[in-house]
Enzyme design. Sequence first.
Site, PDB file in Angstrom:
ATOM      1  N   ASP A  46     -11.074  91.763  32.252  1.00  0.00           N
ATOM      2  CA  ASP A  46      -9.868  92.500  31.842  1.00  0.00           C
ATOM      3  C   ASP A  46      -8.527  91.827  32.134  1.00  0.00           C
ATOM      4  O   ASP A  46      -8.322  91.279  33.220  1.00  0.00           O
ATOM      5  CB  ASP A  46      -9.778  93.833  32.603  1.00  0.00           C
TER       6      ASP A  46
ATOM      7  N   GLU B  58     -12.695 103.699  31.046  1.00  0.00           N
ATOM      8  CA  GLU B  58     -12.108 102.669  31.907  1.00  0.00           C
ATOM      9  C   GLU B  58     -10.730 102.285  31.352  1.00  0.00           C
ATOM     10  O   GLU B  58     -10.410 102.565  30.199  1.00  0.00           O
ATOM     11  CB  GLU B  58     -12.997 101.411  31.920  1.00  0.00           C
TER      12      GLU B  58
HETATM   13  C1  FRU Z   1     -13.654  97.031  32.736  1.00  0.00           C
HETATM   14  C2  FRU Z   1     -13.988  97.018  34.211  1.00  0.00           C
HETATM   15  C3  FRU Z   1     -13.011  97.881  34.969  1.00  0.00           C
HETATM   16  C4  FRU Z   1     -13.067  97.321  36.349  1.00  0.00           C
HETATM   17  C5  FRU Z   1     -13.252  95.845  36.083  1.00  0.00           C
HETATM   18  C6  FRU Z   1     -14.105  95.130  37.088  1.00  0.00           C
HETATM   19  O1  FRU Z   1     -14.075  95.914  32.053  1.00  0.00           O
HETATM   20  O2  FRU Z   1     -15.314  97.465  34.403  1.00  0.00           O
HETATM   21  O3  FRU Z   1     -13.275  99.258  34.884  1.00  0.00           O
HETATM   22  O4  FRU Z   1     -11.926  97.581  37.087  1.00  0.00           O
HETATM   23  O5  FRU Z   1     -13.848  95.737  34.807  1.00  0.00           O
HETATM   24  O6  FRU Z   1     -14.095  93.757  36.884  1.00  0.00           O
END
Ligand code: FRU
Length: 506
Positions: free
Chosen positions: A47, A229
């Site tokens: 992300d 998310e």
């Molecule tokens: C989304 C996610 C988020 C988390 C991060 C962990 O892709 O699962 O929810 O904070 O990646 O790397």
Amino acid sequence: MNKKKSVLVAAIFISAVLAKSSNAQQLYREKHRPQVHFSPKEKWTNDPNGMVYHNGIYHLFFQYYPGSTIWGPMHWGHATSTDLVHWQEQPIALYPDSLGYIFSGSAVVDKNNTSGFGKNGQVPLVAIFTHHDPKGEKEGRNNFQHQSIAYSLDNGKTWTKYAGNPVLKNPGITDFRDPKVMWYEPQKKWVMTLATKDHITFYSSPDLKNWTKESEFGKELGAHGGVWECPDLFTLNDHGKQVWVLIVNLNPGGPNGGSATQYFLGAFDGKQFTPFDTTTKWLDYGPDEYAGISWANTGNRKVFLGWMSNWQYANVVPTETWRNAMTIPRELKLKRIGKEMYVASEPVAELNKIRSKPVTLQNIPVKNSFDVVAKTGKVSLPARVDLNLEQLRGFSILLSNDAGEEVVIGYDEQQQQYFIDRTKSGKTDFHKDFAGRHVAPRLTSSGKLDCSLIIDVSSLELFADGGLTVMTETFFPTEPFKHIRIQSPGNTTIKKLTISSFRSIW
Ligand code: FRU
């Protein structure tokens, strides 16, 4: 030093310099390396995080694991840009600590120094992120994710974690993460939009340190094929009126499988989000845009960027030294189609900086197949292609190489759907869900059609009908694609086709 020795030293020095410069030349030129998209120099990313514009610089932090090309203990990597096109990777901003890994989150410019972190008039940048405790997760507890903060007094170069972390403790929700914080001017307070498993929870705070729960949203609304998310909350302008946009990323459960970005339009009063309707809308229908959110502090302009991958196969895509990249930054705008309102995306105008002079062809009949590259004689990939049809008709655009691999992008008139087919795009056997044909609805009934393609070495972004339908797709051909062919089953005339090559951003 005798003569022989000094010649030897000089030779060693010269070969070291040459090796260094040839390393530099190879870096960012590896097989499949995006040439107009951000990817880290090496190792794993997912992300985008902490996107904030401050003092003329766009900051892009990102989920980063410097130890491997596979997801692991998360850090915040950091890159900066003055134009949203050229990126410079910076030292890692946040490292895991005793509270856990540094998961996704946001960053704000605390202009009024509400946090009190500012010193000597220096405005603090404050990052709000999730601390993920892997031990707690392993032990099967339900409260291993908390929200924490860190601040920077040197324009994002170095960060200090707040001694009072975490600032928002987990009430017993396994997925309790990805805080996106904004300043809510009417009530002079911070609002945090937090993903809490199958819904959003809003919190507010006067100082970024003390948080109060305001409301919940979405348990029974939108897509729920997976965990919610990486949310975002901001306004866009609709003929002078502010409309609130709530972005909620979802994994899995996307329209073409795996991870994707949905959004809701509605009203927000500092406490509660009230949607205008109950339809599920997608910011990007393709399989490879995820965790997309917007930059903070960009005034009236809203610029969005996502991770260009999908959790289905992100850990096994066939790149060697780095893994995964970000999408092109996209400007978001509201568009009305009849009574419906949508968020449309367009590649940021800054991309024109790296475009060669466009070659334009007009009123071209496409009986069977028409080779753009041969016709123009002077374009090569990566490139941007813009297409206008005066009369709505089905068509397809073929990207191909001499190894017989191809990606087919098009519009199916009967189904009224855009599609991208990467079944024969090269390496696909690294995951069973990768090869396939993906579709997206056309949202307008206009008799004309326009679309833009941003084609990079291993990705494609389709922006159709002024960005109403967007699809992002990655691919890994064994040799670069170099032909672009346009085909139409009918007697289509392409009103206008513009193509320009991109210079590498590296
Ligand atoms: C989304 C996610 C988020 C988390 C991060 C962990 O892709 O699962 O929810 O904070 O990646 O790397």
